[in-house]
Scaffold this motif. Structure first.
Motif, PDB file in Angstrom:
ATOM      1  N   LYS A 134      65.538  48.238  43.018  1.00 18.24           N
ATOM      2  CA  LYS A 134      64.242  47.658  43.452  1.00 18.24           C
ATOM      3  C   LYS A 134      63.477  47.561  42.269  1.00 18.24           C
ATOM      4  CE  LYS A 134      60.246  49.006  45.901  1.00 18.24           C
ATOM      5  NZ  LYS A 134      59.345  50.058  46.856  1.00 18.24           N
ATOM      6  N   ARG A 135      63.117  46.302  42.075  1.00 25.18           N
ATOM      7  CA  ARG A 135      62.135  45.938  40.636  1.00 25.18           C
ATOM      8  C   ARG A 135      60.933  45.704  41.045  1.00 25.18           C
ATOM      9  NH1 ARG A 135      66.327  45.271  36.542  1.00 25.18           N
ATOM     10  NH2 ARG A 135      64.290  44.410  35.147  1.00 25.18           N
ATOM     11  N   THR A 136      60.101  46.326  40.714  1.00 22.84           N
ATOM     12  CA  THR A 136      58.376  45.850  41.074  1.00 22.84           C
ATOM     13  C   THR A 136      57.468  45.462  39.822  1.00 22.84           C
ATOM     14  OG1 THR A 136      58.696  47.520  42.766  1.00 22.84           O
ATOM     15  CG2 THR A 136      56.536  46.825  42.124  1.00 22.84           C
ATOM     16  N   ARG A 137      56.942  44.483  40.131  1.00 21.06           N
ATOM     17  CA  ARG A 137      56.056  44.076  38.915  1.00 21.06           C
ATOM     18  C   ARG A 137      54.765  43.545  39.283  1.00 21.06           C
ATOM     19  NH1 ARG A 137      60.168  41.250  40.163  1.00 21.06           N
ATOM     20  NH2 ARG A 137      60.288  38.985  40.291  1.00 21.06           N
ATOM     21  N   VAL A 138      53.772  43.372  38.656  1.00 19.85           N
ATOM     22  CA  VAL A 138      52.346  42.804  38.819  1.00 19.85           C
ATOM     23  C   VAL A 138      52.055  41.466  37.946  1.00 19.85           C
ATOM     24  CG1 VAL A 138      49.930  43.142  39.368  1.00 19.85           C
ATOM     25  CG2 VAL A 138      51.600  44.828  40.221  1.00 19.85           C
ATOM     26  N   VAL A 139      51.714  40.471  38.296  1.00 20.87           N
ATOM     27  CA  VAL A 139      51.567  39.649  37.172  1.00 20.87           C
ATOM     28  C   VAL A 139      49.961  39.118  37.778  1.00 20.87           C
ATOM     29  CG1 VAL A 139      53.877  38.695  36.951  1.00 20.87           C
ATOM     30  CG2 VAL A 139      52.405  37.611  38.635  1.00 20.87           C
ATOM     31  N   GLY A 140      49.189  38.516  36.689  1.00 22.21           N
ATOM     32  CA  GLY A 140      47.922  37.917  36.984  1.00 22.21           C
ATOM     33  C   GLY A 140      47.383  37.646  35.571  1.00 22.21           C
ATOM     34  N   GLU A 141      46.075  37.544  35.622  1.00 21.47           N
ATOM     35  CA  GLU A 141      45.084  37.085  34.386  1.00 21.47           C
ATOM     36  C   GLU A 141      45.191  38.349  33.419  1.00 21.47           C
ATOM     37  OE1 GLU A 141      42.113  36.055  36.755  1.00 21.47           O
ATOM     38  OE2 GLU A 141      42.940  34.330  37.425  1.00 21.47           O
ATOM     39  N   PRO A 142      45.580  38.271  32.262  1.00 22.27           N
ATOM     40  CA  PRO A 142      45.629  39.372  31.336  1.00 22.27           C
ATOM     41  C   PRO A 142      44.058  39.377  30.528  1.00 22.27           C
ATOM     42  CG  PRO A 142      46.699  37.528  30.201  1.00 22.27           C
ATOM     43  CD  PRO A 142      46.678  37.228  31.840  1.00 22.27           C
ATOM     44  N   GLU A 143      43.279  38.092  30.662  1.00 18.50           N
ATOM     45  CA  GLU A 143      42.099  38.301  29.840  1.00 18.50           C
ATOM     46  C   GLU A 143      41.064  37.596  30.705  1.00 18.50           C
ATOM     47  OE1 GLU A 143      42.776  36.294  26.218  1.00 18.50           O
ATOM     48  OE2 GLU A 143      43.813  37.581  25.296  1.00 18.50           O
ATOM     49  N   GLU A 145      39.621  40.375  31.260  1.00 16.87           N
ATOM     50  CA  GLU A 145      40.150  41.960  31.542  1.00 16.87           C
ATOM     51  C   GLU A 145      41.295  41.618  32.454  1.00 16.87           C
ATOM     52  OE1 GLU A 145      37.091  42.567  35.369  1.00 16.87           O
ATOM     53  OE2 GLU A 145      36.749  43.123  33.335  1.00 16.87           O
ATOM     54  N   PRO A 146      42.423  42.592  32.436  1.00 18.34           N
ATOM     55  CA  PRO A 146      43.499  42.310  33.685  1.00 18.34           C
ATOM     56  C   PRO A 146      43.345  42.325  35.060  1.00 18.34           C
ATOM     57  CG  PRO A 146      43.892  44.029  31.695  1.00 18.34           C
ATOM     58  CD  PRO A 146      42.315  43.801  31.612  1.00 18.34           C
ATOM     59  N   ARG A 147      43.570  41.113  35.581  1.00 18.32           N
ATOM     60  CA  ARG A 147      43.498  41.065  37.148  1.00 18.32           C
ATOM     61  C   ARG A 147      44.727  40.689  37.674  1.00 18.32           C
ATOM     62  NH1 ARG A 147      37.984  37.848  38.785  1.00 18.32           N
ATOM     63  NH2 ARG A 147      36.427  39.494  37.838  1.00 18.32           N
ATOM     64  N   ALA A 205      46.663  47.340  47.532  1.00 20.54           N
ATOM     65  CA  ALA A 205      45.280  47.345  47.436  1.00 20.54           C
ATOM     66  C   ALA A 205      45.043  48.311  45.957  1.00 20.54           C
ATOM     67  CB  ALA A 205      44.698  48.418  48.640  1.00 20.54           C
ATOM     68  N   GLU A 206      46.071  48.730  45.558  1.00 25.81           N
ATOM     69  CA  GLU A 206      45.893  49.358  44.174  1.00 25.81           C
ATOM     70  C   GLU A 206      46.121  48.389  43.156  1.00 25.81           C
ATOM     71  OE1 GLU A 206      48.281  52.788  44.094  1.00 25.81           O
ATOM     72  OE2 GLU A 206      46.725  54.047  45.176  1.00 25.81           O
ATOM     73  N   ALA A 207      46.960  47.395  43.250  1.00 25.26           N
ATOM     74  CA  ALA A 207      47.511  46.624  42.304  1.00 25.26           C
ATOM     75  C   ALA A 207      46.907  45.346  42.173  1.00 25.26           C
ATOM     76  CB  ALA A 207      48.894  46.415  42.385  1.00 25.26           C
ATOM     77  N   LEU A 208      46.138  44.694  43.339  1.00 24.02           N
ATOM     78  CA  LEU A 208      45.698  43.338  43.256  1.00 24.02           C
ATOM     79  C   LEU A 208      44.238  43.418  43.284  1.00 24.02           C
ATOM     80  CD1 LEU A 208      48.245  41.937  45.639  1.00 24.02           C
ATOM     81  CD2 LEU A 208      48.282  41.743  43.236  1.00 24.02           C
ATOM     82  N   ASP A 209      43.549  42.469  42.446  1.00 18.50           N
ATOM     83  CA  ASP A 209      42.219  42.645  42.364  1.00 18.50           C
ATOM     84  C   ASP A 209      41.718  42.175  43.569  1.00 18.50           C
ATOM     85  OD1 ASP A 209      39.840  42.473  40.172  1.00 18.50           O
ATOM     86  OD2 ASP A 209      39.723  40.206  41.128  1.00 18.50           O
ATOM     87  N   GLY A 210      40.566  42.723  44.163  1.00 18.35           N
ATOM     88  CA  GLY A 210      39.765  42.161  45.371  1.00 18.35           C
ATOM     89  C   GLY A 210      40.432  42.498  46.753  1.00 18.35           C
TER      90      GLY A 210
END
Length: 272
Positions: A134-143, A145-147, A205-210
């Motif tokens: 199981k490989r878990t990762r969160v991606v998003g906007e780094p600047e 501020e990380p989202r 809920a902990e990992a994703l903004d909003g």
């Protein structure tokens, strides 16, 4: 005979508040009535009003500000995710979502060996409870501020790890697991995708903004297979259902080519 007043439940209170929000009585950023005001209005207990707020929060309609009241959530601009029938590649690796091409890792990915969930086992063609990587990762906007915008979890079968141990390592090298698999077998992967919706769990809920616990998520399930049909990965990507919508350009089938043939049959309602 007069009609007795309704016995209000959390769901009925939430329904009325939702309708008021949709009418514009409470606009984005405006505070809803306090719990005390709602208790007096509806004649209910404190837990009932709290449950009503929780229902609206789970839908992504409202936010609570640390004891400072409950406010109508400011809507974010909807991000349209075009799903084209293509697999793309850039200097980093394969990608499937042009909207998220510029997203980068938020936090450190995790790799662990776990029993296969029933759904993932079915898609991988293995027994439920069998070992999977199981490989878990969160991606998003780094600047600025990380989202976190997307949480992706990959499940890979143990037989693949036995043949290709690198897929169980934290660092799989340039191009990631897909490049390692294609290099090992000397064949191109093929992908199949399904789309749906789920409620956000604690992890999302902990990992994703909003995103709030129980709120709506867009879910994209993608299965990677070898040309012989063996599934080598199931990728479960989830993102905020209040922020993203999946769109596709619809092409005309040959049966609907222009100009269309005249209709010859009317649509009639069923006989009563």
């Amino acid at each position: 005979m007069s009609t007795p007043p309704p016995r209000y439940t959390a769901r009925l209170i939430a329904d009325e508040l939702r309708a008021a929000i949709n009418r514009g009585d409470y606009k984005p950023g405006h505070q809803l009535p306090t719990g005390r005001a709602l208790r007096e209005r509806y004649g209910v207990a404190a837990q009932t009003t709290q449950n009503a707020f929780d229902l609206l929060r789970a839908e992504g309609l409202v936010v609570g500000l640390g004891g400072g009241g409950v406010f109508v959530r400011e809507p974010e601009a909807i991000v349209r995710i075009p799903r084209r029938r293509f697999v793309f590649r850039d200097r980093i690796s394969y990608y499937f979502d042009e909207t998220a091409q510029g997203y980068r890792l938020i936090g450190t990915p995790t790799v662990e060996v776990v029993p296969a969930p029933v759904e993932m086992a079915r898609r991988l063609g293995i027994e439920p409870g069998s070992e999977v990587v199981k490989r878990t990762r969160v991606v998003g906007e780094p600047e600025p501020e990380p989202r976190g915008r997307q949480r992706a979890v990959s499940y890979l079968p143990a037989w693949l790890r036995d043949e290709l141990p690198v897929i169980g390592e934290a660092n799989t090298g340039l191009g990631g697991i897909y490049d390692r698999i294609e290099e090992h077998y000397g064949e191109p992967l093929v992908w199949e995708e399904a789309q749906g919706a789920v409620a956000a769990g604690v992890d999302e809920a902990e990992a994703l903004d909003g995103v709030v616990h129980g709120g709506p998520l867009v879910r994209i399930l993608r299965t990677a297979s070898l040309p012989d049909g063996r599934a080598v990965e199931v990728n479960d990507t989830r993102m905020d259902g209040a922020r993203y919508e999946v769109v596709a350009v619809l092409e005309r089938d040959e049966s609907a080519s222009w100009p269309p043939a005249p209709a010859t049959e009317a649509v009639t309602p069923p006989a009563e």
